[in-house]
Design an enzyme around this catalytic site. Structure first.
Site, PDB file in Angstrom:
ATOM      1  N   GLU A  56       0.804  -1.222   0.000  1.00  0.00           N
ATOM      2  CA  GLU A  56       0.000   0.000   0.000  1.00  0.00           C
ATOM      3  C   GLU A  56       0.836   1.270   0.000  1.00  0.00           C
ATOM      4  O   GLU A  56       1.901   1.333   0.622  1.00  0.00           O
ATOM      5  CB  GLU A  56      -0.920  -0.001   1.227  1.00  0.00           C
ATOM      6  CG  GLU A  56      -1.937   1.119   1.242  1.00  0.00           C
ATOM      7  CD  GLU A  56      -3.076   0.819   2.176  1.00  0.00           C
ATOM      8  OE1 GLU A  56      -4.058   0.193   1.723  1.00  0.00           O
ATOM      9  OE2 GLU A  56      -2.984   1.178   3.370  1.00  0.00           O
ATOM     10  N   LYS A  58       0.320   5.058   1.197  1.00  0.00           N
ATOM     11  CA  LYS A  58      -0.471   6.058   1.912  1.00  0.00           C
ATOM     12  C   LYS A  58       0.491   7.018   2.596  1.00  0.00           C
ATOM     13  O   LYS A  58       1.461   6.610   3.218  1.00  0.00           O
ATOM     14  CB  LYS A  58      -1.439   5.434   2.910  1.00  0.00           C
ATOM     15  CG  LYS A  58      -0.835   4.607   4.025  1.00  0.00           C
ATOM     16  CD  LYS A  58      -1.950   4.082   4.912  1.00  0.00           C
ATOM     17  CE  LYS A  58      -1.427   3.097   5.945  1.00  0.00           C
ATOM     18  NZ  LYS A  58      -2.525   2.532   6.750  1.00  0.00           N
ATOM     19  N   LYS A 123      -8.072   2.701  -3.068  1.00  0.00           N
ATOM     20  CA  LYS A 123      -8.525   2.525  -1.701  1.00  0.00           C
ATOM     21  C   LYS A 123      -9.062   3.865  -1.204  1.00  0.00           C
ATOM     22  O   LYS A 123      -8.355   4.867  -1.193  1.00  0.00           O
ATOM     23  CB  LYS A 123      -7.402   2.037  -0.796  1.00  0.00           C
ATOM     24  CG  LYS A 123      -7.892   1.649   0.601  1.00  0.00           C
ATOM     25  CD  LYS A 123      -6.787   1.061   1.445  1.00  0.00           C
ATOM     26  CE  LYS A 123      -7.326   0.641   2.805  1.00  0.00           C
ATOM     27  NZ  LYS A 123      -6.242   0.188   3.697  1.00  0.00           N
ATOM     28  N   GLU A 172     -14.386  -5.484   2.354  1.00  0.00           N
ATOM     29  CA  GLU A 172     -13.752  -5.351   3.665  1.00  0.00           C
ATOM     30  C   GLU A 172     -14.755  -5.567   4.787  1.00  0.00           C
ATOM     31  O   GLU A 172     -15.779  -4.889   4.872  1.00  0.00           O
ATOM     32  CB  GLU A 172     -13.133  -3.958   3.800  1.00  0.00           C
ATOM     33  CG  GLU A 172     -12.446  -3.740   5.136  1.00  0.00           C
ATOM     34  CD  GLU A 172     -11.669  -2.435   5.167  1.00  0.00           C
ATOM     35  OE1 GLU A 172     -10.485  -2.448   4.805  1.00  0.00           O
ATOM     36  OE2 GLU A 172     -12.263  -1.395   5.525  1.00  0.00           O
ATOM     37  N   ASN A 201     -10.463  -6.516   8.341  1.00  0.00           N
ATOM     38  CA  ASN A 201      -9.683  -5.391   8.864  1.00  0.00           C
ATOM     39  C   ASN A 201      -9.634  -5.529  10.375  1.00  0.00           C
ATOM     40  O   ASN A 201     -10.674  -5.512  11.037  1.00  0.00           O
ATOM     41  CB  ASN A 201     -10.331  -4.058   8.461  1.00  0.00           C
ATOM     42  CG  ASN A 201      -9.422  -2.878   8.752  1.00  0.00           C
ATOM     43  OD1 ASN A 201      -8.644  -2.890   9.701  1.00  0.00           O
ATOM     44  ND2 ASN A 201      -9.514  -1.849   7.935  1.00  0.00           N
ATOM     45  N   GLU A 231      -6.040  -7.739   6.647  1.00  0.00           N
ATOM     46  CA  GLU A 231      -5.835  -6.300   6.545  1.00  0.00           C
ATOM     47  C   GLU A 231      -5.520  -5.722   7.923  1.00  0.00           C
ATOM     48  O   GLU A 231      -6.245  -5.984   8.883  1.00  0.00           O
ATOM     49  CB  GLU A 231      -7.088  -5.607   6.009  1.00  0.00           C
ATOM     50  CG  GLU A 231      -7.569  -6.098   4.666  1.00  0.00           C
ATOM     51  CD  GLU A 231      -8.838  -5.380   4.275  1.00  0.00           C
ATOM     52  OE1 GLU A 231      -8.832  -4.132   4.205  1.00  0.00           O
ATOM     53  OE2 GLU A 231      -9.857  -6.064   4.068  1.00  0.00           O
ATOM     54  N   SER A 232      -4.495  -4.914   7.993  1.00  0.00           N
ATOM     55  CA  SER A 232      -4.018  -4.336   9.258  1.00  0.00           C
ATOM     56  C   SER A 232      -3.509  -5.460  10.159  1.00  0.00           C
ATOM     57  O   SER A 232      -3.927  -6.611  10.064  1.00  0.00           O
ATOM     58  CB  SER A 232      -5.100  -3.526   9.975  1.00  0.00           C
ATOM     59  OG  SER A 232      -5.504  -2.420   9.211  1.00  0.00           O
TER      60      SER A 232
END
Length: 280
Positions: A56, A58, A123, A172, A201, A231-232
């Site tokens: 990712e 960000k 995203k 998600e 997530n 995710e995360s």
């Protein structure tokens, strides 16, 4: 703090996203966007092994703070580094108020990735099909859809718009209720299963901290006929190995890669660790 606070966070992000969508539609119609898309080359296809990485981009995270400034970050170089390290796709944040993202970042990243045959994923806190069109027009080959943020008709329209364009969709989920909806969405779109991913997530929307054990606890509830994404909460090679051992097929990794001194090396280590325990 309670679940209502988390709902308020998503409601606030959805409201901001809707304002952005309405402003964009005032500048360019969906018909004009579709005309642009018709002239684009096809987006690279998402190709998956038995454990993969969605890396990712960000610049800022509400949980961590500033990760990189726009002035110091070379989006093209970063996504190329991820791709060459083995990432199957690259997620690029386009949300401007909390993540410092933009459609220009997506366009720059997708352009660099196209040359390497790797798809970009938009995203954002997407609320309608128009924003899917925006993402595809900027070069994206996939989008994120946050299940609990939208009512069922809006969620289905978003997903179906992406599928119509040949884009992959990461659904998600945060809990069992979200996963039940994902099951229903996937069951109704079996012909497009190859374009559907479902992810958990593990970040709490109130505290913005990772919830220990959420990935483990929800893994067994996820659909088995699509690829599953952690995710995360995946920040190290050991985390990637644990996710793979619990049945996840991919990990989406953002802050850890953005903060790493050598993100390509971390990506390679995560892939190697996940593939060492994943079932082919």
């Amino acid at each position: 703090m309670n679940a209502a606070v988390a709902a308020d966070f998503l409601a606030g992000m959805a409201a901001s996203s809707r304002e952005r969508s309405e402003a964009a539609q005032a500048r360019m119609s969906a018909r004009e966007l579709r005309a642009r898309i018709a002239d684009l080359p096809a987006a690279p296809v998402l190709r998956l092994d038995h454990f993969d990485l969605i890396a990712e981009v960000k610049l800022r995270s509400p949980a961590v703070g500033l990760l990189k400034t726009a002035a110091e970050e070379d989006i093209g170089a970063r996504v190329s580094g991820y791709a060459l390290a083995g990432a199957a796709a690259v997620s690029i944040l386009t949300e401007p108020s909390r993540f410092d993202g933009s459609l220009a970042d997506l366009e720059n990243g997708a352009r660099a990735l196209r040359a390497l045959g790797i798809p970009a994923m938009r995203k954002d806190f997407l609320v309608d099909g128009y924003q899917v069109l925006e993402g595809r027009a900027a070069g994206a080959g996939g989008v994120l859809a946050i299940i609990r943020m939208l009512d069922r008709p809006a969620l289905e329209l978003l997903v179906d718009t992406a599928l119509e364009l040949g884009m992959f969709v990461l659904l998600e989920a945060f809990d069992e209720a979200d996963i039940e909806i994902a099951h229903a969405l996937i069951a109704a779109r079996r012909a497009h299963r190859h374009l559907l991913l479902v992810g958990v997530n593990s970040r709490d929307l109130v505290t913005l901290k990772v919830v220990p054990g959420r990935l483990d606890a929800l893994a067994a509830s996820l659909p088995r006929d699509v690829k599953r994404v952690a995710e995360s909460g995946v920040a190290t090679a050991a985390d990637a190995a644990r996710a793979a051992a619990n049945g996840y097929d991919l990990a989406l990794v953002g802050s850890a890669l953005m903060s790493a001194g050598d993100p390509a090396a971390l990506a390679r280590d995560m892939l190697a660790a996940g593939r060492s325990v994943a079932t082919p």
